[in-house]
Motif scaffolding. Sequence first.
Motif, short mmCIF file in Angstrom:
data_model
loop_
_atom_site.label_atom_id
_atom_site.label_comp_id
_atom_site.label_asym_id
_atom_site.label_seq_id
_atom_site.Cartn_x
_atom_site.Cartn_y
_atom_site.Cartn_z
N VAL A 449 117.18 24.80 -18.48
CA VAL A 449 116.39 25.68 -19.33
C VAL A 449 115.95 24.88 -20.55
N ASP A 451 114.05 23.83 -24.29
CA ASP A 451 114.06 24.34 -25.67
C ASP A 451 112.92 25.33 -25.89
N GLU A 453 111.59 27.35 -23.84
CA GLU A 453 111.90 28.64 -23.23
C GLU A 453 112.83 29.46 -24.12
N TYR A 454 113.85 28.77 -24.71
CA TYR A 454 114.74 29.48 -25.63
C TYR A 454 113.96 29.99 -26.84
N GLN A 455 113.08 29.12 -27.38
CA GLN A 455 112.32 29.49 -28.58
C GLN A 455 111.34 30.63 -28.29
N TYR A 457 111.51 32.95 -25.56
CA TYR A 457 111.94 34.18 -24.88
C TYR A 457 113.30 34.71 -25.30
N LEU A 458 114.18 33.88 -25.84
CA LEU A 458 115.57 34.30 -26.02
C LEU A 458 115.68 35.59 -26.83
N GLN A 459 114.95 35.68 -27.91
CA GLN A 459 115.05 36.87 -28.77
C GLN A 459 113.80 37.72 -28.75
#
Length: 461
Positions: A449, A451, A453-455, A457-459
């Motif tokens: 996964v 970075d 994608e985290y930035q 979709y995560l929140q």
Amino acid sequence: MAAQKQYQPSSELLADSDAFLAGHPDLKWIEGFVFDINGIPRGKWLPADSAKKLLAGGLQMPRSAVSLDIWGRDIENSPLVFASGDSDGVCQPVSAISLAPWHREPTAQLHMQLFEADGTTLYADPRAQLQKVVERLAGLGYKAVCATELEFYLLREDADELGRPRPVSDNDSDLVPSTDVYDLSELDAQRHFFADVRAACEAQGIPADSILSECAPGQFEINLLHCDDPVKVADQTLLFKRLLKGVARSHGLRVSAMAKPFGELAGNGMHVHMSLVDKDGNNVFDDGTDVGSELLRHAVAGMMATANDAMAIFAPHSNSYRRFQESSHAPLNLCWGYDNRTVTFRIPASEAKARRIEHRIAGADVNAHLVLAAILAGVCHGLENKLQPPKPVEGDAYQVESEQLINTWNSALDRFAESALWQEYFDPEFVDLFVLLKRQEQAEIAARVTDVEYQSYLQRV
């Protein structure tokens, strides 16, 4: 089926190596290595007094050493690992011993090829696949004259605040976007690095020619002179990449041939120039005109017909496909033309006797043995079937409607695996091994996964 011949290094190679050793009594180390399917050197450091042993084929390595994935791991379900007991092959020298002058202690290197334990050809060594295609071309009565142009980024050792690589540059690209193509100040700023590169090339017999600043800050291109031995050209190209990295480390820098290290900047390509000569050394692409011969058109047509079958070789990694963007000087579709840098297969402006084809697909992240093997297989295909290309393109090839180059890694691997071409021109066992290796790399990358994608979709979702 005739028994395979056991490889024996040439008397010239052995004599040159003996002369080198006699002239360098202060050597401390010697590096013996082969290049794997990804073009990464794999080998050992040995005390200098082991040189004679290496020249005599005394270095053994697992046959699987040339088929490790990009992270150096065995291929799962490879026939060369557990299924065969991970048995050893023997490394034989294919280039004379030479100096590796970027090391602090006096160190030499010996480029080798991995063979079966009995000295016969090991299909897994990618050098063997190029040798196979070269032999087929020779059966048609021709030798290929080839040269490579390698683009790369020269990077600082330290990363930026986000962990991204930083190109070396003396311009103000942080303030104003800049390309700096042909900028002599970029070369001047790195003159000590390039002086050491030139000295190392002379020490290793690598025919480096022109050096130029390319289309992005910290990006450069160095051209190697042409040679009528494609295996030697591929050897020199891979040795040159290794040399660049070694010299860079000695200067506290890094070199990257990654196809697209920066999303917003130019990618790194490896263009290949090639022509054919007959048994008398005549360039058979030259018919005395600016157009070139019928054989040239057969060769172009063969390259076009086989390009998508070979995309997994020309673009062998996940990152490779980021390089193919419109108006980027990286080709997108199957076309050819005269003195046109937007086409895929370019016929450069030149004297008639130097008539040649420039193949513009491959990135700098390739194994040069496999790239030349794929290009020359395409040439053979065109000659053997007397193929004809479409009309040459004039103007902007990005606006031409023609078959597109495959632009995803998965599709390229599917096409490579299914292609009857490689069953004919390569060893079928190599085709299977290459696909296994690349599928393993593909699965590993797909499982990560990123970075962004985290930035993204995560929140937010």
